[in-house]
Enzyme design. Structure first.
Site, PDB file in Angstrom:
ATOM      1  N   SER A 145       0.866  -1.026  -0.200  1.00 37.48           N
ATOM      2  CA  SER A 145      -0.011  -0.041   0.093  1.00 37.48           C
ATOM      3  C   SER A 145       0.792   1.176  -0.031  1.00 37.48           C
ATOM      4  O   SER A 145       1.821   1.566   0.638  1.00 37.48           O
ATOM      5  CB  SER A 145      -1.181  -0.163   1.269  1.00 37.48           C
ATOM      6  OG  SER A 145      -1.643   1.203   1.267  1.00 37.48           O
ATOM      7  N   ARG A 186     -16.196 -10.937 -18.626  1.00 36.77           N
ATOM      8  CA  ARG A 186     -16.112 -12.520 -18.982  1.00 36.77           C
ATOM      9  C   ARG A 186     -16.884 -13.516 -18.552  1.00 36.77           C
ATOM     10  O   ARG A 186     -16.666 -14.608 -19.189  1.00 36.77           O
ATOM     11  CB  ARG A 186     -14.672 -12.763 -18.102  1.00 36.77           C
ATOM     12  CG  ARG A 186     -13.363 -12.123 -18.544  1.00 36.77           C
ATOM     13  CD  ARG A 186     -12.295 -12.742 -17.968  1.00 36.77           C
ATOM     14  NE  ARG A 186     -11.076 -11.852 -18.357  1.00 36.77           N
ATOM     15  CZ  ARG A 186     -10.239 -11.881 -19.595  1.00 36.77           C
ATOM     16  NH1 ARG A 186     -10.581 -12.683 -20.257  1.00 36.77           N
ATOM     17  NH2 ARG A 186      -9.348 -11.121 -19.657  1.00 36.77           N
ATOM     18  N   ASP A 230     -13.485   6.667  -3.284  1.00 32.85           N
ATOM     19  CA  ASP A 230     -12.805   6.229  -4.722  1.00 32.85           C
ATOM     20  C   ASP A 230     -13.713   6.923  -5.800  1.00 32.85           C
ATOM     21  O   ASP A 230     -13.225   7.206  -6.760  1.00 32.85           O
ATOM     22  CB  ASP A 230     -13.252   4.584  -4.809  1.00 32.85           C
ATOM     23  CG  ASP A 230     -12.202   4.086  -3.949  1.00 32.85           C
ATOM     24  OD1 ASP A 230     -10.780   4.665  -3.881  1.00 32.85           O
ATOM     25  OD2 ASP A 230     -12.200   2.912  -3.517  1.00 32.85           O
ATOM     26  N   GLN A 273      -8.285  10.400  -4.227  1.00 33.01           N
ATOM     27  CA  GLN A 273      -9.133   9.673  -3.114  1.00 33.01           C
ATOM     28  C   GLN A 273      -8.328   9.775  -1.775  1.00 33.01           C
ATOM     29  O   GLN A 273      -9.025   9.986  -0.758  1.00 33.01           O
ATOM     30  CB  GLN A 273      -9.745   8.196  -3.425  1.00 33.01           C
ATOM     31  CG  GLN A 273      -8.312   7.185  -3.266  1.00 33.01           C
ATOM     32  CD  GLN A 273      -8.007   6.794  -2.187  1.00 33.01           C
ATOM     33  OE1 GLN A 273      -8.785   6.645  -1.172  1.00 33.01           O
ATOM     34  NE2 GLN A 273      -6.829   6.438  -1.925  1.00 33.01           N
ATOM     35  N   SER A 311      -0.511   4.012   0.735  1.00 38.64           N
ATOM     36  CA  SER A 311      -1.349   5.111   1.434  1.00 38.64           C
ATOM     37  C   SER A 311      -0.470   5.783   2.570  1.00 38.64           C
ATOM     38  O   SER A 311      -0.768   6.978   2.741  1.00 38.64           O
ATOM     39  CB  SER A 311      -2.579   4.517   2.124  1.00 38.64           C
ATOM     40  OG  SER A 311      -3.538   4.171   1.201  1.00 38.64           O
ATOM     41  N   GLY A 316     -13.975  -5.012 -17.338  1.00 40.32           N
ATOM     42  CA  GLY A 316     -13.879  -5.700 -16.052  1.00 40.32           C
ATOM     43  C   GLY A 316     -15.232  -5.699 -15.282  1.00 40.32           C
ATOM     44  O   GLY A 316     -16.041  -4.325 -15.971  1.00 40.32           O
ATOM     45  N   GLY A 325      -3.909   4.653 -12.263  1.00 39.98           N
ATOM     46  CA  GLY A 325      -4.303   4.493 -11.049  1.00 39.98           C
ATOM     47  C   GLY A 325      -3.582   5.362  -9.906  1.00 39.98           C
ATOM     48  O   GLY A 325      -4.207   5.615  -8.672  1.00 39.98           O
ATOM     49  N   LYS A 380     -13.755  -3.648   2.272  1.00 41.41           N
ATOM     50  CA  LYS A 380     -14.511  -2.461   2.149  1.00 41.41           C
ATOM     51  C   LYS A 380     -16.017  -2.621   2.285  1.00 41.41           C
ATOM     52  O   LYS A 380     -16.941  -1.895   2.624  1.00 41.41           O
ATOM     53  CB  LYS A 380     -14.196  -2.007   0.774  1.00 41.41           C
ATOM     54  CG  LYS A 380     -12.982  -1.472   0.441  1.00 41.41           C
ATOM     55  CD  LYS A 380     -12.793  -0.824  -0.914  1.00 41.41           C
ATOM     56  CE  LYS A 380     -11.414  -0.200  -1.370  1.00 41.41           C
ATOM     57  NZ  LYS A 380     -11.492   0.224  -2.657  1.00 41.41           N
TER      58      LYS A 380
END
Length: 276
Positions: free
Chosen positions: A18, A154, A106, A246, A20, A129, A239, A69
């Site tokens: 991470s 998928r 997010d 965020q 963060s 996705g 990303g 989450k």
């Protein structure tokens, strides 16, 4: 705020990767919050209730990553409308009266990352996705997309999930099979929410004049798709852009200080990734 020691941290499993702590600590330093600390803890769903139950009054907030989450929601006193809309909390703030309030940064983080690149509104969009990040992408598109969103998935089960999220978020969603994913690349905005390597085969199919790609990965970076997209002159949002935006919102909520230092946080993230 900095008169007493305050704590914050990111929880998840795995958590060692991470960024963060790098972003939040850079913000604290820039804001002069010398008595604030930000750590990371390897916590799974089973350990989460015990961890939350033992936190003292020095705690200001938490960042949550996978797989927590959704697991955090029953442990909170309140969640925001944004968090409820995607059934995911990535931010917890502890109020002065001891309440635990959950939010999702997010979704507005995605909107802010796109706005930074001049994208305020699109007529249509494509999502590659259908995982947890895809639902956040749909929620972000609910704010900026005026027309249809096509999700390339998928499986039939994933397709059904995305259509359900669309109904819930009031977004017009059409689903197509992954074998037709090359068609996504012609959209005004393409949001790739897939794991590393999943879109590599699409990089050879990027059109000569691509529009905007938002690839939610940041390590390794650039992805093959992002590199080809950029080489053809298309706009690319990474990303890391999402992660920083965020995190900016998290810092502001946890510390009560705004604006958080976006540029400083991004630079810290870039340096950390370069050092890997």
């Amino acid at each position: 705020m900095s008169a007493q020691k305050r704590r914050a941290a990111v929880l998840g499993s795995p958590i060692a990767h991470s960024l963060s702590p790098v972003l939040h600590r850079a913000a604290y330093e820039e804001l002069g919050l010398s008595d604030w600390s930000y750590d990371r803890f390897e916590i799974d769903e089973a350990a989460l209730p015990g961890f939350i139950g033992e936190l003292g009054p020095e705690w200001a907030g938490l960042s949550l990553t996978m797989p927590l989450k959704r697991a955090i929601i029953p442990l909170l006193d309140e969640i925001s409308g944004t968090a409820a809309s995607v059934e995911a909390v990535n931010t917890v703030v502890f109020t002065e009266d001891g309440r635990k309030v959950g939010d999702n940064t997010d979704v507005p983080g995605m909107v802010a990352a796109l706005r930074e690149r001049g994208i305020e509104q699109v007529e249509s969009a494509a999502i590659l996705g259908a995982g947890a990040t895809a639902s956040s992408a749909l929620a972000a598109l609910a704010r900026i997309c005026t027309g249809e969103v096509v999700a390339y998935v998928r499986s039939d089960a994933r397709a059904a999930e995305m259509r359900q999220w669309g109904e819930r978020l009031d977004v017009e969603v059409r689903t197509e099979g992954w074998e037709d994913a090359r068609e996504a690349l012609d959209a005004p905005l393409v949001i790739a929410t897939t794991p590393a390597g999943a879109t590599d085969a699409l990089s050879a199919l990027v059109p000569e004049r691509p529009a905007t790609l938002f690839d939610v990965l940041y390590d390794p970076w650039p992805t093959e798709l992002a590199a080809r997209w950029s080489a053809y002159g298309g706009a690319v949002v990474s990303g890391l852009d999402l992660l920083v935006h965020q995190a900016v919102l998290q810092v502001e909520q946890m510390t009560g200080r705004a604006p958080a230092p976006l540029g400083v946080m991004r630079k810290a993230g870039e340096h950390a990734l370069a050092a890997r």
